[in-house]
Scaffold this active site. Structure first.
Site, PDB file in Angstrom:
ATOM      1  N   ASP A  32       0.824  -1.213   0.000  1.00  0.00           N
ATOM      2  CA  ASP A  32       0.000   0.000   0.000  1.00  0.00           C
ATOM      3  C   ASP A  32       0.863   1.270   0.000  1.00  0.00           C
ATOM      4  O   ASP A  32       2.039   1.246   0.340  1.00  0.00           O
ATOM      5  CB  ASP A  32      -0.913   0.022   1.229  1.00  0.00           C
ATOM      6  N   ASP A  33       0.208   2.389  -0.347  1.00  0.00           N
ATOM      7  CA  ASP A  33       0.794   3.733  -0.248  1.00  0.00           C
ATOM      8  C   ASP A  33       1.955   3.949  -1.210  1.00  0.00           C
ATOM      9  O   ASP A  33       2.844   4.774  -0.950  1.00  0.00           O
ATOM     10  CB  ASP A  33       1.242   4.048   1.184  1.00  0.00           C
ATOM     11  N   HIS A 152      -7.824   4.208   1.007  1.00  0.00           N
ATOM     12  CA  HIS A 152      -6.797   4.540   1.999  1.00  0.00           C
ATOM     13  C   HIS A 152      -7.467   4.685   3.364  1.00  0.00           C
ATOM     14  O   HIS A 152      -8.497   5.337   3.502  1.00  0.00           O
ATOM     15  CB  HIS A 152      -6.128   5.852   1.579  1.00  0.00           C
TER      16      HIS A 152
END
Length: 336
Positions: A32-33, A152
């Protein structure tokens, strides 16, 4: 991953996945991210090249999103959209004075977003506008639609937001999302009480979102993992335990979260196929202060040494050997 058969001059064929033994688990390890900062990007690419992650999720409003998109193209990394409604600045240029933003023009934050939503003051048209802008920005950066799209800080499963989120997925033809219902979460002793309370609420919201996504024809893996193995809680033993929970909870998870198959023949086929699992991870190197983020600088989560700890665990040769030993095949959402 290419599943074609290639014929050679001697008339033989190259073995394909179809002719290989069926894996017990198809594991999507999602970093993620992606795009958060240069050091996060560097760590995720390193993790992908070593075999620790098989899939990434891009923050298109992050400061290093363009760099991340270019790295995904260079290294052929399967990539989806980590839609962001809670951190930093929006993508849409038409949100001045929006209920999504605070007085400084930034999103309200993980907790603030939920407070504004629960107060009934969040405009769902503005949510939809921003989500569509982020999908379009993703296409501009990457050159194709996301293979999957989630939220998110898990905002995509929140009340009302999930309806808009599912509609946007359906309209763009994005087939996969994330349903964060994790086996073993309730009994996990490793998570601090305040985080445990938040994760339990995320799970409740996720369960309530199942029918919404199902109604729109959206799919997701059989089992989700990642809340109990985040940061310093990640270890090879904990990943093994989480995967054990995943296998043991398959029947329950199929009943609660996966799209219904319909016929008895379909159900038998589903029972014999590999379990599909998504493991959410956050590998990388700690952000430099003042470098990265989504317009407000990096947060404590990205500055911490936990990012590098996850990177080291995910690329440990003994974990990769365990996957092979247990017939766990790493793949991406586009391969499911």
């Amino acid at each position: 991953m290419d599943c074609r058969i290639f014929f050679f001059a001697d008339g033989g064929t190259e073995p394909t996945r179809a002719s290989m033994p069926q894996p017990k688990v198809k594991l999507v390890v999602t970093g993620d991210d992606f795009g958060y900062c240069p050091r996060r990007n560097h760590g995720i690419v390193e993790c992908f090249q070593t075999g620790g992650v098989s899939n990434v999720s891009l923050l298109v409003n992050a400061t290093s999103a363009l760099d991340a998109a270019e790295l995904a193209k260079i290294h052929l990394i399967p990539i989806g959209l980590h839609a962001n409604l809670s951190e930093g600045a929006p993508v849409s240029q038409n949100l001045k004075g929006s209920t999504l933003l605070n007085e400084d023009g930034f999103f309200h934050g993980k907790t603030g977003f939920r407070k504004v939503l629960s107060s009934g003051q969040l405009n769902m048209y503005e949510v939809e506008q921003e989500l569509r802008a982020q999908v379009k920005r993703f296409c501009e950066l990457v050159g194709h639609l996301p293979y999957h799209m989630d939220g998110h800080q898990h905002v995509h499963v929140l009340p009302e937001v999930r309806e808009v989120f599912a509609q946007v997925l359906a309209d763009f033809g994005i087939r996969y999302t994330r349903i964060p219902v994790e086996p073993g979460l309730h009994a996990c002793p490793l998570i601090p009480p305040h985080l445990h309370e938040f994760y339990i609420q995320v799970q409740k919201d996720a369960l309530s979102s199942v029918e919404v996504f199902r109604r729109h024809g959206i799919r997701w893996p059989d089992v989700y993992l990642g809340l109990t193995t985040m940061g310093q809680n990640m270890s090879i033993d904990n990943i093994k335990q989480a995967l054990g929970y995943a296998l043991g909870a398959r029947c329950l998870t199929n009943t609660l979260t996966t799209p219904l198959t319909g016929t008895q023949t379909d159900e038998i086929a589903a029972a014999n196929r590999p379990v599909t699992v998504e493991l959410m991870v956050h590998p990388g190197y700690p952000s430099h202060p003042q470098e990265g983020g989504c317009g407000q600088g990096p947060d404590d989560f990205s500055l911490s040494e936990d990012r590098q700890h996850e990177l080291e665990i995910l690329t440990d040769p003994s974990l990769l050997a365990y996957y092979k030993q247990e017939s766990i095949q790493l793949c991406a959402f586009r391969d499911l």
